[in-house]
Write a protein that holds these residues in place. Structure first.
Motif, PDB file in Angstrom:
ATOM      1  N   GLU A  96      15.309 -45.156  58.564  1.00  0.00           N
ATOM      2  CA  GLU A  96      16.441 -44.387  59.085  1.00  0.00           C
ATOM      3  C   GLU A  96      16.776 -44.830  60.514  1.00  0.00           C
TER       4      GLU A  96
ATOM      5  N   THR B 119      18.388 -48.348  60.537  1.00  0.00           N
ATOM      6  CA  THR B 119      19.808 -48.378  60.138  1.00  0.00           C
ATOM      7  C   THR B 119      20.680 -47.710  61.205  1.00  0.00           C
TER       8      THR B 119
ATOM      9  N   ARG C 193      19.442 -49.268  51.731  1.00  0.00           N
ATOM     10  CA  ARG C 193      20.292 -49.235  52.937  1.00  0.00           C
ATOM     11  C   ARG C 193      19.839 -50.278  53.948  1.00  0.00           C
ATOM     12  N   VAL C 194      18.518 -50.371  54.107  1.00  0.00           N
ATOM     13  CA  VAL C 194      17.976 -51.344  55.068  1.00  0.00           C
ATOM     14  C   VAL C 194      18.339 -52.766  54.639  1.00  0.00           C
TER      15      VAL C 194
ATOM     16  N   THR D 265      21.837 -53.928  55.175  1.00  0.00           N
ATOM     17  CA  THR D 265      22.360 -53.954  56.554  1.00  0.00           C
ATOM     18  C   THR D 265      22.118 -55.352  57.142  1.00  0.00           C
TER      19      THR D 265
END
Ligand code: NDP
Length: 328
Positions: A175, A178, A205-206, A209
């Motif tokens: 978290e 990101t 998500r990581v 990115t």
């Protein structure tokens, strides 16, 4: 309005003088002070013991930019000083001292302060917070506040367009990485294994990115720099035949290897989750022991923000007020 300092009653049980108070608050972060403001205004005459770190985790950060009502931001220590003034203005008796033991077995709760003084209370609000884990390196201690932080949402902004590293592979690290990726030029994730512990959704998500670079099987050796962090020495494949040391230039180094809730002394009485966070009845601050309420990071591993801690501090004081009202 009665603005006098909270006055406790001396009961003098078993020869030793014991102090009794309606509402005792442990901890002096945003949760504790907000509970104190509400409890004092409700005439509960609270006594607060601050713990060793007066003001809590926010005093270890520099500028707080995300607390509503401070358009220019506010220094963390100054903000906690203001909260203390507000709590004492309404009559909270703020005392420096550390709760070292508790006895929540009876209707009257007993708390030992600094291993010597016992104070009893009809209601106790626990706001002892959580402590970010650090790696324990000398250089990490040296650069705290000068490039080393354990809170990306607090300090990330100071590294806008710079290069930072996040240590850890759990949900917090994912978290924070990101979040920082949205601000910084580049984010390294330093992960000691070859996989993340974070949930699959966070991992996705990581990996999606672009400006996050994974450093698998890397561990921190030492931070380097003059006054502020300039680079980090990392072990690659530590303990294996091909162990090497690499140096990576960075401006910021964020720890995200977990937090430890400060709940040890409560565990004999209170239900906690597997990582030690105190469990509360959803939608309230009530613990499994009537008359004991928990607020702030001690019971929240998800949000962990000053404003959410303050919110639950307010809830705890209102819950305590209702509980005390029903007792009478
Ligand atoms: P975790 O304990 O889940 O993860 C800690 C991470 O740090 C692990 O990857 C661990 O590595 C690594 N680590 C620990 N010690 C070291 C060390 N000495 N050197 C290098 N790496 C180290 O902590 P989190 O704070 O990430 O999460 C705590 C809880 O809160 C979890 O249950 C998590 O799911 C939850 N959470 C939920 C969120 C959400 O739902 N939005 C957000 C944040 C947290 P290793 O994997 O090798 O053990």
């Amino acid at each position: 309005m009665d603005n006098t300092a909270a006055k406790a009653v001396t009961t003098g049980t078993d020869g030793a003088s014991a102090e009794h108070v309606k509402c005792l608050i442990l901890g002096s972060g945003p949760a504790g002070y907000t509970a104190a403001i509400y409890a004092a205004r409700a005439n509960l005459k609270p006594i607060m013991y601050t713990g060793m770190q007066m003001g809590g985790q926010l005093t270890t950060t520099t500028e707080v930019d995300n607390f509503p009502g401070y358009p220019e931001g506010v220094d963390g220590t100054a903000m906690m000083g203001d909260l203390e003034k507000q709590a004492t203005r309404f009559g909270t008796d703020v005392r420096f001292g550390m709760a070292t033991a508790v006895d929540f077995s009876g209707k009257v709760k007993k708390v030992t302060i600094d291993n010597e003084k016992v104070i009893s209370a009809d209601a106790v609000i626990l706001a002892t917070g959580a402590t970010a884990k650090y790696l324990g390196l000398e250089s990490e201690e040296h650069f705290k506040g000068n490039g080393v932080s354990a809170c990306a949402t607090c300090d990330g902004f100071f590294f806008k367009d710079k290069v930072v590293a996040v240590v850890g592979g759990g949900d917090t690290a994912a978290e924070e990485a990101t979040y920082l990726a949205g601000l910084c030029k580049k984010v390294y994730m330093i992960v000691r294994r070859d996989e993340l512990r974070a949930s699959k959704a966070m991992q996705k998500r990581v990996f999606n990115t672009k400006n996050i670079e994974m450093l698998w099987k890397h561990q921190t050796k030492e931070l380097k720099g003059d006054k502020v962090v300039e680079s980090v020495d990392l072990y690659k494949n530590k303990g294996e035949a091909d162990e090497t040391i690499v140096n990576i230039p960075i401006d910021g180094f964020f720890l995200a290897i977990g937090h430890t809730p400060n709940s040890d002394i409560f565990k004999d009485y209170l239900d906690t989750d597997e990582t030690g966070y105190v469990k509360t009845i959803p939608g309230t601050t009530k613990t499994n022991v009537p008359g004991v309420f928990a607020a702030g990071d001690l019971q929240d591993h998800v949000y962990r923000q000053a404003v959410t801690a303050a919110g639950t501090g307010c809830m705890a004081a209102l819950d305590a007020e209702r509980y005390l009202g029903e007792l009478e």
